[in-house]
Scaffold this active site. Structure first.
Site, mmCIF file in Angstrom:
data_model
loop_
_atom_site.group_PDB
_atom_site.id
_atom_site.type_symbol
_atom_site.label_atom_id
_atom_site.label_comp_id
_atom_site.label_asym_id
_atom_site.label_seq_id
_atom_site.Cartn_x
_atom_site.Cartn_y
_atom_site.Cartn_z
ATOM 1 N N LYS A 122 0.820 -1.170 -0.073
ATOM 2 C CA LYS A 122 -0.105 -0.147 -0.101
ATOM 3 C C LYS A 122 0.747 1.295 0.128
ATOM 4 O O LYS A 122 1.284 1.452 1.151
ATOM 5 C CB LYS A 122 -0.860 0.234 1.276
ATOM 6 N N CYS A 131 12.981 12.050 6.205
ATOM 7 C CA CYS A 131 13.178 11.652 7.451
ATOM 8 C C CYS A 131 14.735 11.869 7.938
ATOM 9 O O CYS A 131 14.834 12.010 9.114
ATOM 10 C CB CYS A 131 12.642 10.407 7.924
#
Ligand code: UN1
Length: 494
Positions: free
Chosen positions: A175, A284
């Site tokens: 996903k 990140c």
């Protein structure tokens, strides 16, 4: 009519079971509708998990070098399509073409690395404690893996997982983020062309709260890899924990670059510009704190401010633009909220802090590269992940203090120190609490064949990338072969 994209389940492209769709738009120009994607349901996930479980029966028996060969072919196709994929990625997530090409290159590197790892899934053998007995141990696949990925590295992060996961013999329900479904479909297309059999790789588009949750909860899904916010990651971990599933988490960061007075200042300046404002700060690994020694604090800030003023904000598909848009309106509002908090807490916003003006910018989610000075280590903007082009500058008086500030957050992904003093560099390498430390290089730029991940609230002990990713995507099988011809009882005094 916008182009309609589909899921890929059990070897077929298909719509959501209830025909629902969502839109994918260009963050640099919200009027640009890329297409619609299936807003899938838990039934779609169920079909995908069943197809992956079924396909696993054969896939696990294909020799690992042959599985690796499929990844290598995928890398070759990606290389041929690199420019095309980069353009698609820039259109759906905004970062400049040079960076989206880099993202695709990270996928290619992983493909070629994993391609040959199929021949190197080494086991470990030890002597047995009993005579005429042999001990072997080797890696085996886990089964169906769920993969939930973010939008900021739409090719690199899925490939870091899918390629090694496939080489190890697993199958996938994938996903991707709702903001970058197109790049994800291209990756699936490429793997189909490279020879991935029916059911081995399934993609199910849609919301985290339905599709993501259904993947995590599905009894056939044995392991889940999640990259995203610490908040969502903790929920994923809880859900996996109650179901005794393997889970790999890559979550937030609050990465700092330290600059000591003996550093090459130009180098440190270029490092922070790239680390803090590359990808519009939406990595990140982005540099969100700059820890400057007091001896160079003022002069460094002056130079940094004038360099930041020259950064060109705009649509990443247009050459020369260096800072693309924020991914969506919600995230831009979040960045605005942090800027307000910074000002309210008494930090000094010396540049940026607003939505830029300009006819070519008004339909996108742009935000100015922003620097706060006079930030103290405990301020919210020095503690929380902002995920945008906002840099908090903190003053320090010594190496020890700089390291203490660097460590004084809940996260521990990336870190950096600029110094010419080898002793200082080695102390930093030893003492900084982070999964990654750079010396004289920015906090971004991890390479595909090295372990990637963080300590403390950034992760849960796993590493993606390199050889270490196979620790997540495999289990160990221990085998004892007794060729003595009689019963030998281990641990029993005979
Ligand atoms: C991320 O920000 O989620 O090291 C990944 C880097 C890139 C990967 C970043 N190679 O900055």
């Amino acid at each position: 009519m916008p182009q309609k994209f589909q899921n890929y389940i059990d070897g077929l492209w298909c719509d959501s079971s209830d025909m629902g769709t969502f839109e994918n738009r260009n963050p640099a120009n919200w009027n640009d509708l890329i297409g619609t994607f299936p807003l899938s349901t838990s039934q779609d996930v169920d079909r995908a998990a069943n197809s992956a479980a079924n396909a696993f029966k054969k896939w696990r028996l294909l020799p690992a070098p042959a599985r690796g060969e499929i990844c290598r072919k995928a890398g070759e196709i990606m290389l041929l399509r690199k420019d095309e994929i980069a353009a698609i990625m820039t259109r759906e997530m905004g970062k400049p073409l040079a960076e989206t090409k880099g993202d695709v290159q990270e996928g290619i590197d992983t493909a070629f690395y994993c391609g040959t790892e199929g021949r190197r899934l080494f086991g470990i053998n030890t002597p047995s404690e009993l005579p005429n007995k042999m001990n072997l141990s080797f890696r085996v696949p886990i089964g169906v893996c769920g993969l939930i990925t973010p939008w900021n590295f739409p090719m690199a992060i899925p490939t870091w997982n899918i390629f090694p996961g496939l080489v190890a013999g697993n199958t996938f329900v994938f996903k991707p983020a709702e903001d970058t479904p197109h790049t994800a479909n291209i990756l699936v297309e490429i793997l189909i062309e490279a020879g991935v059999p029916q059911g081995v790789l399934n993609i199910v588009h849609g919301a985290g709260t339905t599709v993501g949750a259904a993947i995590v909860e599905h009894p056939l899904v044995q392991a889940v890899s999640f990259t995203g916010s610490t908040k969502t990651g903790k929920t994923v971990a809880e859900q996996c924990g109650t179901r005794a599933k393997h889970v790999c988490l890559e979550m937030g960061g609050k990465n700092a670059q330290i600059v000591m007075p003996d550093a090459d200042m130009e180098l440190a300046l270029h490092g922070v510009l790239w680390g803090a404002f590359g990808t519009t700060g939406q990595r990140c690994t982005a540099t969100s704190r700059l820890i400057l020694h007091e001896a160079i604090y003022d002069s460094f800030i002056d130079k940094l401010k004038s360099q930041v003023a020259t950064l060109k904000i705009g649509d990443g598909s247009i050459g020369g633009n260096q800072v693309g848009p924020i991914i969506n309106e919600k995230q831009r509002r979040n960045i605005e909220r942090y800027v307000k908090i910074g000002i309210d807490e008494g930090a000094n916003c010396i540049i940026g802090g607003s939505i830029p003006k300009g006819a070519d910018l008004e339909n996108g989610w742009f935000f100015e590269p922003t620097i706060f000075t006079d930030v103290t280590p405990n301020m919210t903007i020095a503690q929380e992940e902002i995920f945008g082009p906002v840099l908090s500058v903190i003053k320090c008086t010594s190496l020890e203090e700089a390291i203490e500030i660097s460590n004084g957050v809940i996260y521990g992904l990336s870190s950096s120190i600029y110094t010419r003093d080898i002793n200082a560099a080695m102390v930093a390498v030893r003492d900084i609490e982070a999964g990654i430390t750079y010396v004289n290089a920015p906090t971004i730029g991890a390479e595909a064949h090295m372990p990637f991940g963080g300590v403390k609230a950034t992760g849960n002990g796993h590493r993606e990338g390199g050889w270490t990713v196979f620790d997540f995507y495999t289990e160990w099988k221990s085998v004892y072969i007794d060729f003595s011809g009689h019963l030998q009882r281990a641990q029993i005094d005979n």
